[in-house]
Design a protein around this motif. Structure first.
Motif, short mmCIF file in Angstrom:
data_model
loop_
_atom_site.label_atom_id
_atom_site.label_comp_id
_atom_site.label_asym_id
_atom_site.label_seq_id
_atom_site.Cartn_x
_atom_site.Cartn_y
_atom_site.Cartn_z
N CYS A 1 0.84 -1.20 0.00
CA CYS A 1 0.00 0.00 0.00
C CYS A 1 0.87 1.25 0.00
O CYS A 1 1.38 1.65 1.05
N ALA A 2 1.10 1.85 -1.16
CA ALA A 2 1.75 3.16 -1.20
C ALA A 2 0.64 4.21 -1.10
O ALA A 2 -0.54 3.86 -1.06
N LEU A 3 1.03 5.48 -1.08
CA LEU A 3 0.03 6.52 -0.87
C LEU A 3 -1.03 6.50 -1.98
O LEU A 3 -2.23 6.44 -1.71
N ASP A 4 -0.58 6.50 -3.25
CA ASP A 4 -1.53 6.59 -4.38
C ASP A 4 -1.82 5.23 -5.00
O ASP A 4 -2.96 4.92 -5.31
N ASP A 5 -0.75 4.44 -5.24
CA ASP A 5 -0.91 3.18 -5.96
C ASP A 5 -0.75 2.01 -5.01
O ASP A 5 0.27 1.90 -4.32
N TRP A 6 -1.73 1.13 -5.00
CA TRP A 6 -1.59 -0.12 -4.25
C TRP A 6 -1.22 -1.20 -5.25
O TRP A 6 -1.74 -1.21 -6.37
N ALA B 1 -9.00 4.29 1.68
CA ALA B 1 -7.72 4.83 2.15
C ALA B 1 -7.24 5.99 1.28
O ALA B 1 -6.19 6.57 1.55
N GLY B 2 -7.98 6.28 0.19
CA GLY B 2 -7.60 7.41 -0.67
C GLY B 2 -6.63 7.06 -1.78
O GLY B 2 -6.06 7.95 -2.43
N ALA B 3 -6.41 5.75 -2.04
CA ALA B 3 -5.54 5.35 -3.16
C ALA B 3 -6.22 5.74 -4.47
O ALA B 3 -7.46 5.84 -4.53
N THR B 4 -5.42 5.98 -5.51
CA THR B 4 -6.02 6.34 -6.80
C THR B 4 -6.02 5.16 -7.77
O THR B 4 -6.77 5.17 -8.74
#
Ligand SMILES: CC(C)(COP(=O)(O)OP(=O)(O)OC[C@H]1O[C@@H](n2cnc3c(N)ncnc32)[C@H](O)[C@@H]1OP(=O)(O)O)[C@@H](O)C(=O)NCCC(=O)NCCS
Length: 153
Positions: A65-70, A101-104
């Motif tokens: 789980c990175a901030l934008d891309d999982w 979680a707000g991922a894009t």
């Protein structure tokens, strides 16, 4: 079928399933134990388990789980439990958590010949955005890069 977060107690069952699945990513024991280490990169491991006995693991998915891309790193459903929508339930829950979680987007790599996994992901809204030539060994094969993106409100 119940979808729940994995705990360190699930590692032996996860490893057994993974070792039985040729097309899964193969990790060693240390990598699985590290999933639950405090200094490990942020990951979520979800388990599909029997409702009557939550220790009976039927499938799992592991995601970084990175901030934008999982990024989906591994997923297996027990051979005898396939085509029962367990993979679908695991990915739906993962997408729900990623959005919350707000991922894009959610990404993954898959062997070109792995039609079961490709169909599952396509059915759930993933599409190809590239390929890595000769990415896999034994046998050598290209990886397809798949992604699904969420609209930013
Ligand atoms: C890929 C995998 C996780 C799918 O799990 P599953 O629980 O059987 O998948 P589902 O029952 O949710 O299937 C959903 C859809 O995916 C597609 N699908 C799944 N298995 C398929 C197969 N063997 N052949 C063709 N399509 C398949 C179908 O469209 C299916 O919908 P349908 O049954 O209504 O036709 C499972 O086959 C598996 O563990 N494979 C080995 C490990 C692996 O390859 N992991 C992926 C690494 S990226």
């Amino acid at each position: 079928m119940l979808i729940r977060a994995a705990t360190a107690d699930d590692v032996p069952s996860i490893r057994t399933l993974e070792q039985q699945a040729e097309s899964a990513a193969h990790w060693d024991e240390r990598e699985y134990d590290a999933l639950f280490a405090p200094e490990a990169p942020a990951r979520i491991a979800l388990i599909a388990a029997d409702e009557s006995d939550v220790r009976q693991v039927r499938g799992f998915v592991i995601v970084q789980c990175a901030l934008d891309d999982w990024e989906i790193e591994n997923m297996v459903v027990a051979r005898e439990d396939r085509r029962l929508e367990i993979g679908t339930k695991l990915i739906r829950e993962l997408l729900r958590r990623a959005k919350a979680a707000g991922a894009t987007s959610v990404l993954l790599e898959v062997r070109e010949s792995n039609l079961a996994a490709r169909r599952l992901y396509e059915k759930l809204g993933f599409s190809d955005y590239g390929r890595r030539s000769h990415y896999y060994q034994q046998p050598t094969e290209d990886a397809l890069l798949l992604r699904t993106s969420f609209a930013v409100p």
